[in-house]
Design a protein around this motif. Sequence first.
Motif, PDB file in Angstrom:
ATOM      1  N   VAL A  46      -6.119  13.792  -7.114  1.00  0.00           N
ATOM      2  CA  VAL A  46      -4.711  13.808  -6.798  1.00  0.00           C
ATOM      3  C   VAL A  46      -4.291  14.450  -5.640  1.00  0.00           C
ATOM      4  N   ILE A  47      -3.884  14.000  -4.593  1.00  0.00           N
ATOM      5  CA  ILE A  47      -3.753  14.659  -3.304  1.00  0.00           C
ATOM      6  C   ILE A  47      -2.213  14.969  -3.376  1.00  0.00           C
ATOM      7  N   GLN A  48      -1.289  14.295  -3.791  1.00  0.00           N
ATOM      8  CA  GLN A  48       0.122  14.745  -3.727  1.00  0.00           C
ATOM      9  C   GLN A  48       0.769  14.011  -4.873  1.00  0.00           C
ATOM     10  N   ILE A  49       1.755  14.698  -5.494  1.00  0.00           N
ATOM     11  CA  ILE A  49       2.586  14.028  -6.675  1.00  0.00           C
ATOM     12  C   ILE A  49       3.926  14.442  -6.366  1.00  0.00           C
ATOM     13  N   ASN A  50       5.028  13.564  -6.778  1.00  0.00           N
ATOM     14  CA  ASN A  50       6.380  13.998  -6.841  1.00  0.00           C
ATOM     15  C   ASN A  50       7.289  12.781  -7.556  1.00  0.00           C
ATOM     16  N   SER A  51       8.271  13.375  -8.040  1.00  0.00           N
ATOM     17  CA  SER A  51       8.859  12.400  -8.806  1.00  0.00           C
ATOM     18  C   SER A  51      10.478  12.688  -8.529  1.00  0.00           C
ATOM     19  N   MET A  52      11.147  11.569  -8.692  1.00  0.00           N
ATOM     20  CA  MET A  52      12.628  11.834  -8.650  1.00  0.00           C
ATOM     21  C   MET A  52      13.054  11.253 -10.073  1.00  0.00           C
ATOM     22  N   PRO A  53      14.291  11.339 -10.455  1.00  0.00           N
ATOM     23  CA  PRO A  53      14.801  10.942 -11.864  1.00  0.00           C
ATOM     24  C   PRO A  53      14.573   9.771 -12.218  1.00  0.00           C
ATOM     25  N   ASP A  54      14.300   8.711 -11.284  1.00  0.00           N
ATOM     26  CA  ASP A  54      13.980   7.379 -11.731  1.00  0.00           C
ATOM     27  C   ASP A  54      12.623   6.927 -11.347  1.00  0.00           C
ATOM     28  N   HIS A  55      11.648   7.528 -10.624  1.00  0.00           N
ATOM     29  CA  HIS A  55      10.587   7.075 -10.093  1.00  0.00           C
ATOM     30  C   HIS A  55       9.743   8.179  -9.733  1.00  0.00           C
ATOM     31  N   ILE A  56       8.334   7.642  -9.419  1.00  0.00           N
ATOM     32  CA  ILE A  56       7.354   8.682  -9.053  1.00  0.00           C
ATOM     33  C   ILE A  56       6.337   8.012  -7.925  1.00  0.00           C
ATOM     34  N   HIS A  57       5.817   9.272  -7.085  1.00  0.00           N
ATOM     35  CA  HIS A  57       4.973   8.766  -6.210  1.00  0.00           C
ATOM     36  C   HIS A  57       3.764   9.552  -6.381  1.00  0.00           C
ATOM     37  N   ILE A  58       2.597   9.102  -6.434  1.00  0.00           N
ATOM     38  CA  ILE A  58       1.276   9.722  -6.392  1.00  0.00           C
ATOM     39  C   ILE A  58       0.328   9.192  -5.360  1.00  0.00           C
ATOM     40  N   LEU A  59      -0.337  10.226  -4.703  1.00  0.00           N
ATOM     41  CA  LEU A  59      -1.181   9.938  -3.621  1.00  0.00           C
ATOM     42  C   LEU A  59      -2.612  10.528  -4.140  1.00  0.00           C
ATOM     43  N   ILE A  60      -3.419   9.251  -4.289  1.00  0.00           N
ATOM     44  CA  ILE A  60      -4.810   9.594  -4.908  1.00  0.00           C
ATOM     45  C   ILE A  60      -5.851   9.258  -3.891  1.00  0.00           C
ATOM     46  N   GLY A  61      -7.137  10.085  -4.146  1.00  0.00           N
ATOM     47  CA  GLY A  61      -8.254   9.735  -3.575  1.00  0.00           C
ATOM     48  C   GLY A  61      -9.097   8.913  -4.713  1.00  0.00           C
ATOM     49  N   MET A  62      -9.443   7.666  -4.431  1.00  0.00           N
ATOM     50  CA  MET A  62     -10.167   6.825  -5.485  1.00  0.00           C
ATOM     51  C   MET A  62     -11.567   7.018  -5.424  1.00  0.00           C
ATOM     52  N   THR A  63     -12.300   6.893  -6.369  1.00  0.00           N
ATOM     53  CA  THR A  63     -13.702   6.733  -6.416  1.00  0.00           C
ATOM     54  C   THR A  63     -14.108   5.337  -7.096  1.00  0.00           C
ATOM     55  N   PRO A  64     -15.323   5.002  -7.113  1.00  0.00           N
ATOM     56  CA  PRO A  64     -15.659   3.877  -7.935  1.00  0.00           C
ATOM     57  C   PRO A  64     -16.120   4.278  -9.265  1.00  0.00           C
ATOM     58  N   GLY A  65     -15.884   3.080 -10.023  1.00  0.00           N
ATOM     59  CA  GLY A  65     -16.036   3.115 -11.512  1.00  0.00           C
ATOM     60  C   GLY A  65     -14.508   3.005 -12.155  1.00  0.00           C
ATOM     61  N   ILE A  66     -13.545   2.887 -11.827  1.00  0.00           N
ATOM     62  CA  ILE A  66     -12.372   2.575 -12.321  1.00  0.00           C
ATOM     63  C   ILE A  66     -11.485   1.714 -11.479  1.00  0.00           C
ATOM     64  N   ALA A  67     -10.959   0.612 -12.156  1.00  0.00           N
ATOM     65  CA  ALA A  67      -9.763  -0.288 -11.398  1.00  0.00           C
ATOM     66  C   ALA A  67      -8.596   0.291 -11.293  1.00  0.00           C
ATOM     67  N   LEU A  68      -7.933   0.199 -10.114  1.00  0.00           N
ATOM     68  CA  LEU A  68      -6.519   0.824 -10.091  1.00  0.00           C
ATOM     69  C   LEU A  68      -5.774   0.356 -11.047  1.00  0.00           C
ATOM     70  N   SER A  69      -5.557  -0.814 -11.661  1.00  0.00           N
ATOM     71  CA  SER A  69      -4.644  -1.255 -12.665  1.00  0.00           C
ATOM     72  C   SER A  69      -4.970  -0.254 -14.081  1.00  0.00           C
TER      73      SER A  69
END
Length: 160
Positions: A46-69
């Motif tokens: 996780v690089i940055q995470i923040n939410s509002m009452p109705d949604h969320i934003h997450i900035l991540i650094g992805m590595t191999p081995g897992i699908a985003l979905s």
Amino acid sequence: MANTYIQLYVHIVFSVKARHALIPKRHKTELHQYITGIITKRKQKVIQINSMPDHIHILIGMTPGIALSDLVQSIKIGSTRFINRQGWIAGKFQWQEGFGAFSYSRSQLNTVAAYIENQEEHHSRQTFHEEYLEFLKRFNIPYDAKYVFDLEAPLESPRR
């Protein structure tokens, strides 16, 4: 994965079901920590995470081995169970189906992280709906507006 080198930065955005304002401000930090734990256990950063009452934003650094979905599914399932166990709302909490994911280069990380950090200020000028459609347009993602959000009538309300 020998000889596999990946540097992916992904900004994930998703909303509360029907865009109801059900994420209590007083519990944001606890929710962000819980979601960070889910992501970290899946060997992502996780690089940055923040939410509002109705949604969320997450900035991540992805590595191999897992699908985003698969990662987003883990985040949604785990955090839904967590929120419901905590009893933060009267009724059942759910995230909306689907999500947005937008990739960025390393040189853009500080700008994207600052954008996510300053969500409250940003949303004083623009609704989440406007923001999300702007992302889709900016990234040239084709969409049908009638399927972007599920806008059913509210069934739950935050606990006071």
